[in-house]
Design a protein around this motif. Structure first.
Motif, PDB file in Angstrom:
ATOM      1  N   VAL A   1       0.835  -1.208   0.000  1.00  0.00           N
ATOM      2  CA  VAL A   1       0.000   0.000   0.000  1.00  0.00           C
ATOM      3  C   VAL A   1       0.867   1.254   0.000  1.00  0.00           C
ATOM      4  N   PHE A   2       1.971   1.221   0.722  1.00  0.00           N
ATOM      5  CA  PHE A   2       2.853   2.396   0.746  1.00  0.00           C
ATOM      6  C   PHE A   2       3.366   2.716  -0.649  1.00  0.00           C
ATOM      7  N   PHE A   3       3.889   1.725  -1.340  1.00  0.00           N
ATOM      8  CA  PHE A   3       4.464   1.988  -2.658  1.00  0.00           C
ATOM      9  C   PHE A   3       3.391   2.294  -3.704  1.00  0.00           C
ATOM     10  N   ALA A   4       2.179   1.773  -3.493  1.00  0.00           N
ATOM     11  CA  ALA A   4       1.101   2.040  -4.447  1.00  0.00           C
ATOM     12  C   ALA A   4       0.505   3.429  -4.275  1.00  0.00           C
ATOM     13  N   ALA A   5       0.715   4.050  -3.108  1.00  0.00           N
ATOM     14  CA  ALA A   5       0.114   5.359  -2.828  1.00  0.00           C
ATOM     15  C   ALA A   5       0.755   6.439  -3.696  1.00  0.00           C
ATOM     16  N   GLY A   6      -0.041   7.428  -4.025  1.00  0.00           N
ATOM     17  CA  GLY A   6       0.448   8.512  -4.864  1.00  0.00           C
ATOM     18  C   GLY A   6       1.430   9.427  -4.159  1.00  0.00           C
ATOM     19  N   GLN A   7       1.185   9.741  -2.881  1.00  0.00           N
ATOM     20  CA  GLN A   7       2.086  10.630  -2.133  1.00  0.00           C
ATOM     21  C   GLN A   7       2.603   9.895  -0.904  1.00  0.00           C
ATOM     22  N   ARG A   8       3.835  10.224  -0.539  1.00  0.00           N
ATOM     23  CA  ARG A   8       4.488   9.453   0.516  1.00  0.00           C
ATOM     24  C   ARG A   8       5.064  10.361   1.592  1.00  0.00           C
ATOM     25  N   GLY A   9       4.487  11.501   1.792  1.00  0.00           N
ATOM     26  CA  GLY A   9       4.992  12.418   2.796  1.00  0.00           C
ATOM     27  C   GLY A   9       4.091  12.487   4.007  1.00  0.00           C
ATOM     28  N   GLY A  10       4.294  13.510   4.805  1.00  0.00           N
ATOM     29  CA  GLY A  10       3.440  13.742   5.950  1.00  0.00           C
ATOM     30  C   GLY A  10       4.051  13.283   7.257  1.00  0.00           C
ATOM     31  N   ALA A  11       3.510  13.854   8.334  1.00  0.00           N
ATOM     32  CA  ALA A  11       4.043  13.595   9.664  1.00  0.00           C
ATOM     33  C   ALA A  11       3.843  12.142  10.086  1.00  0.00           C
TER      34      ALA A  11
END
Length: 264
Positions: free
Chosen positions: A129-139
Protein backbone atom coordinates in the motif's frame (compact mmCIF):
# COMPACT_ATOMS: atom_id res chain seq x y z
CA UNK A 1 -6.35 0.76 -4.14
CA UNK A 2 -7.14 0.01 -7.78
CA UNK A 3 -4.26 -1.56 -9.63
CA UNK A 4 -2.61 -3.29 -6.69
CA UNK A 5 -3.81 -6.82 -7.53
CA UNK A 6 -1.08 -7.70 -10.09
CA UNK A 7 1.84 -6.53 -7.89
CA UNK A 8 0.22 -8.20 -4.88
CA UNK A 9 0.17 -11.52 -6.74
CA UNK A 10 3.75 -10.89 -7.85
CA UNK A 11 4.68 -10.44 -4.20
CA UNK A 12 3.08 -13.76 -3.32
CA UNK A 13 4.95 -15.39 -6.20
CA UNK A 14 8.25 -14.04 -4.88
CA UNK A 15 7.54 -15.43 -1.39
CA UNK A 16 6.68 -18.83 -2.84
CA UNK A 17 9.75 -18.74 -5.09
CA UNK A 18 11.92 -18.30 -1.99
CA UNK A 19 10.05 -20.86 0.11
CA UNK A 20 9.96 -23.77 -2.34
CA UNK A 21 13.71 -24.15 -3.03
CA UNK A 22 14.37 -23.79 0.70
CA UNK A 23 11.88 -26.60 1.32
CA UNK A 24 13.78 -28.77 -1.18
CA UNK A 25 17.04 -28.19 0.68
CA UNK A 26 15.31 -28.87 4.00
CA UNK A 27 14.15 -32.27 2.75
CA UNK A 28 17.69 -33.20 1.77
CA UNK A 29 19.10 -32.00 5.10
CA UNK A 30 16.17 -33.16 7.24
CA UNK A 31 16.04 -29.68 8.75
CA UNK A 32 12.74 -27.83 8.42
CA UNK A 33 14.07 -25.04 10.64
CA UNK A 34 15.72 -23.61 7.51
CA UNK A 35 12.36 -21.87 7.19
CA UNK A 36 13.37 -19.57 10.05
CA UNK A 37 16.51 -18.47 8.23
CA UNK A 38 14.63 -17.35 5.12
CA UNK A 39 11.62 -15.93 7.00
CA UNK A 40 12.85 -12.30 6.79
CA UNK A 41 13.24 -12.60 3.02
CA UNK A 42 9.76 -14.07 2.64
CA UNK A 43 8.61 -10.59 3.72
CA UNK A 44 11.35 -8.42 2.23
CA UNK A 45 11.15 -10.20 -1.14
CA UNK A 46 7.55 -9.12 -1.80
CA UNK A 47 8.43 -5.63 -0.52
CA UNK A 48 11.20 -5.34 -3.08
CA UNK A 49 8.81 -6.57 -5.78
CA UNK A 50 6.36 -3.79 -4.87
CA UNK A 51 9.15 -1.21 -4.98
CA UNK A 52 10.15 -2.44 -8.43
CA UNK A 53 6.59 -2.16 -9.74
CA UNK A 54 5.69 1.35 -8.55
CA UNK A 55 7.70 4.56 -9.17
CA UNK A 56 9.22 5.89 -5.96
CA UNK A 57 12.60 7.42 -6.79
CA UNK A 58 13.01 10.83 -5.26
CA UNK A 59 10.98 9.94 -2.17
CA UNK A 60 13.20 10.06 0.93
CA UNK A 61 10.67 8.07 2.95
CA UNK A 62 10.49 5.34 0.32
CA UNK A 63 14.27 5.14 0.32
CA UNK A 64 14.26 4.96 4.12
CA UNK A 65 11.68 2.16 4.11
CA UNK A 66 13.71 0.10 1.66
CA UNK A 67 16.93 0.69 3.59
CA UNK A 68 15.37 -0.39 6.89
CA UNK A 69 13.60 -3.37 5.28
CA UNK A 70 16.71 -4.76 3.58
CA UNK A 71 18.96 -4.08 6.58
CA UNK A 72 16.46 -5.81 8.88
CA UNK A 73 16.10 -8.86 6.61
CA UNK A 74 19.83 -9.23 6.02
CA UNK A 75 20.74 -8.80 9.69
CA UNK A 76 18.06 -11.15 11.01
CA UNK A 77 18.64 -13.90 8.44
CA UNK A 78 22.41 -13.86 9.09
CA UNK A 79 21.87 -13.81 12.85
CA UNK A 80 19.48 -16.77 12.77
CA UNK A 81 21.84 -18.69 10.50
CA UNK A 82 24.78 -18.03 12.82
CA UNK A 83 22.80 -18.84 15.96
CA UNK A 84 21.51 -22.17 14.64
CA UNK A 85 24.61 -23.26 12.73
CA UNK A 86 25.67 -26.76 13.73
CA UNK A 87 22.75 -27.34 16.10
CA UNK A 88 20.58 -29.37 13.73
CA UNK A 89 16.83 -29.04 13.44
CA UNK A 90 15.11 -26.78 15.96
CA UNK A 91 13.10 -28.58 18.66
CA UNK A 92 9.81 -27.12 17.39
CA UNK A 93 10.26 -28.75 14.00
CA UNK A 94 11.61 -31.98 15.48
CA UNK A 95 8.39 -32.26 17.48
CA UNK A 96 6.37 -31.74 14.30
CA UNK A 97 8.47 -34.34 12.48
CA UNK A 98 7.94 -36.91 15.25
CA UNK A 99 4.21 -36.22 15.47
CA UNK A 100 3.61 -36.47 11.70
CA UNK A 101 5.87 -39.41 11.01
CA UNK A 102 7.63 -40.35 7.75
CA UNK A 103 5.40 -38.14 5.60
CA UNK A 104 6.48 -34.94 7.36
CA UNK A 105 9.08 -34.17 4.69
CA UNK A 106 6.31 -33.80 2.10
CA UNK A 107 3.78 -32.28 4.48
CA UNK A 108 6.28 -29.57 5.42
CA UNK A 109 5.92 -28.02 1.96
CA UNK A 110 2.55 -26.65 3.06
CA UNK A 111 2.43 -26.90 6.88
CA UNK A 112 5.77 -25.07 7.25
CA UNK A 113 7.10 -23.41 4.10
CA UNK A 114 3.85 -22.72 2.25
CA UNK A 115 2.14 -21.45 5.38
CA UNK A 116 5.04 -19.17 6.24
CA UNK A 117 5.12 -17.81 2.69
CA UNK A 118 1.43 -16.87 2.88
CA UNK A 119 1.77 -15.33 6.35
CA UNK A 120 4.81 -13.35 5.24
CA UNK A 121 2.93 -12.13 2.17
CA UNK A 122 0.07 -10.92 4.39
CA UNK A 123 2.56 -9.18 6.68
CA UNK A 124 4.00 -7.36 3.66
CA UNK A 125 0.65 -5.65 2.94
CA UNK A 126 1.65 -2.21 4.33
CA UNK A 127 4.65 -2.22 1.98
CA UNK A 128 2.35 -2.79 -1.00
CA UNK A 129 0.00 0.00 0.00
CA UNK A 130 2.85 2.40 0.75
CA UNK A 131 4.46 1.99 -2.66
CA UNK A 132 1.10 2.04 -4.45
CA UNK A 133 0.11 5.36 -2.83
CA UNK A 134 0.45 8.51 -4.86
CA UNK A 135 2.09 10.63 -2.13
CA UNK A 136 4.49 9.45 0.52
CA UNK A 137 4.99 12.42 2.80
CA UNK A 138 3.44 13.74 5.95
CA UNK A 139 4.04 13.59 9.66
CA UNK A 140 2.42 10.18 10.14
CA UNK A 141 4.64 8.54 7.52
CA UNK A 142 7.72 10.22 9.01
CA UNK A 143 6.72 9.00 12.47
CA UNK A 144 6.33 5.50 11.05
CA UNK A 145 9.80 5.64 9.48
CA UNK A 146 11.27 6.71 12.83
CA UNK A 147 9.44 3.93 14.67
CA UNK A 148 10.48 1.28 12.14
CA UNK A 149 14.11 2.40 12.34
CA UNK A 150 13.98 2.37 16.12
CA UNK A 151 12.46 -1.12 16.12
CA UNK A 152 15.09 -2.55 13.78
CA UNK A 153 17.93 -1.04 15.83
CA UNK A 154 16.38 -2.04 19.17
CA UNK A 155 16.00 -5.64 18.04
CA UNK A 156 19.56 -5.74 16.65
CA UNK A 157 21.05 -4.40 19.90
CA UNK A 158 19.04 -6.90 21.97
CA UNK A 159 20.20 -9.82 19.82
CA UNK A 160 23.81 -8.62 19.98
CA UNK A 161 23.65 -8.37 23.78
CA UNK A 162 22.22 -11.88 24.04
CA UNK A 163 24.84 -13.29 21.66
CA UNK A 164 27.62 -11.72 23.74
CA UNK A 165 26.13 -13.21 26.91
CA UNK A 166 25.89 -16.68 25.37
CA UNK A 167 29.50 -16.53 24.13
CA UNK A 168 30.88 -15.45 27.50
CA UNK A 169 31.63 -17.44 30.65
CA UNK A 170 28.59 -17.84 32.87
CA UNK A 171 27.37 -20.00 35.73
CA UNK A 172 25.09 -22.97 34.92
CA UNK A 173 21.48 -21.81 34.75
CA UNK A 174 22.46 -18.14 34.53
CA UNK A 175 19.84 -15.82 33.06
CA UNK A 176 20.49 -12.91 30.73
CA UNK A 177 19.32 -9.87 32.72
CA UNK A 178 21.65 -7.13 31.49
CA UNK A 179 21.29 -4.23 29.11
CA UNK A 180 17.93 -4.14 27.36
CA UNK A 181 17.16 -7.55 28.89
CA UNK A 182 16.99 -5.92 32.32
CA UNK A 183 13.98 -3.93 31.14
CA UNK A 184 12.22 -6.57 29.04
CA UNK A 185 12.39 -10.36 28.94
CA UNK A 186 12.02 -10.21 25.14
CA UNK A 187 13.39 -6.87 23.91
CA UNK A 188 14.21 -8.34 20.48
CA UNK A 189 10.54 -9.21 19.97
CA UNK A 190 9.47 -5.77 21.17
CA UNK A 191 11.76 -4.24 18.54
CA UNK A 192 10.25 -6.50 15.87
CA UNK A 193 6.74 -5.35 16.81
CA UNK A 194 7.81 -1.69 16.62
CA UNK A 195 9.23 -2.31 13.15
CA UNK A 196 5.91 -3.53 11.78
CA UNK A 197 3.80 -0.90 13.52
CA UNK A 198 6.19 1.63 11.99
CA UNK A 199 5.74 0.25 8.49
CA UNK A 200 1.97 0.33 8.97
CA UNK A 201 2.13 4.01 10.02
CA UNK A 202 4.13 4.71 6.88
CA UNK A 203 1.40 3.11 4.76
CA UNK A 204 -1.27 5.00 6.69
CA UNK A 205 0.54 8.30 6.21
CA UNK A 206 1.01 7.67 2.50
CA UNK A 207 -2.41 6.26 1.58
CA UNK A 208 -4.72 7.55 4.33
CA UNK A 209 -7.94 5.61 4.96
CA UNK A 210 -7.13 3.18 2.14
CA UNK A 211 -4.38 1.72 4.35
CA UNK A 212 -6.49 0.98 7.43
CA UNK A 213 -7.01 -2.67 6.52
CA UNK A 214 -3.26 -3.28 6.51
CA UNK A 215 -3.31 -3.00 10.31
CA UNK A 216 -3.70 -6.78 9.96
CA UNK A 217 0.07 -6.87 9.42
CA UNK A 218 1.32 -5.44 12.76
CA UNK A 219 -1.56 -7.07 14.67
CA UNK A 220 -0.66 -10.46 13.18
CA UNK A 221 3.05 -10.01 13.84
CA UNK A 222 2.48 -8.86 17.42
CA UNK A 223 0.16 -11.80 18.07
CA UNK A 224 2.72 -14.23 16.63
CA UNK A 225 5.49 -12.71 18.74
CA UNK A 226 3.44 -12.77 21.93
CA UNK A 227 1.32 -15.90 21.65
CA UNK A 228 2.64 -18.31 19.01
CA UNK A 229 6.33 -18.44 18.12
CA UNK A 230 7.66 -15.95 20.64
CA UNK A 231 7.09 -15.15 24.28
CA UNK A 232 4.73 -17.98 25.24
CA UNK A 233 6.71 -20.66 23.39
CA UNK A 234 10.07 -19.62 24.82
CA UNK A 235 8.84 -19.29 28.38
CA UNK A 236 7.13 -22.68 28.56
CA UNK A 237 8.89 -24.60 31.31
CA UNK A 238 11.67 -22.00 31.58
CA UNK A 239 11.21 -21.60 35.34
CA UNK A 240 11.58 -25.37 35.78
CA UNK A 241 14.73 -25.58 33.65
CA UNK A 242 16.30 -22.45 35.13
CA UNK A 243 15.16 -21.62 38.69
CA UNK A 244 16.76 -18.15 38.45
CA UNK A 245 14.34 -17.32 35.64
CA UNK A 246 11.43 -17.26 38.07
CA UNK A 247 12.91 -14.33 39.97
CA UNK A 248 13.92 -12.64 36.72
CA UNK A 249 10.36 -12.94 35.37
CA UNK A 250 8.92 -11.56 38.60
CA UNK A 251 10.95 -8.34 38.37
CA UNK A 252 11.11 -7.82 34.61
CA UNK A 253 8.43 -6.80 32.11
CA UNK A 254 7.56 -9.58 29.66
CA UNK A 255 7.47 -7.45 26.51
CA UNK A 256 7.28 -3.65 26.71
CA UNK A 257 10.52 -2.30 28.26
CA UNK A 258 9.94 -0.99 31.75
CA UNK A 259 12.18 -0.25 34.74
CA UNK A 260 12.66 -3.52 36.68
CA UNK A 261 11.02 -3.93 40.05
CA UNK A 262 13.43 -3.73 42.95
CA UNK A 263 12.38 -7.04 44.46
CA UNK A 264 10.61 -10.12 43.17
Amino acid sequence: MYGTAPPALAGLAVAVAIALPTWGVSVLRRDASLADRVWPWLIAGPGLAYAAHFPWRGSPLAGALLAVLVAWALRLSLYLTWRNWGHGEDSRYRAMREARGPTFAWQSVYVVFGLQAVIAWLVSAPLLVFFAAGQRGGAVAALGAALATFGALFSAVADAQLARFLRGARAPGAVMDRGLWAWSRHPNYFGEACLWWGFWLMALGAAGAAAWWTVLSPVLMTWLLLKVSGVVLLEQGMAQRRPAYRDYAARTSAFVPWPPRRSA
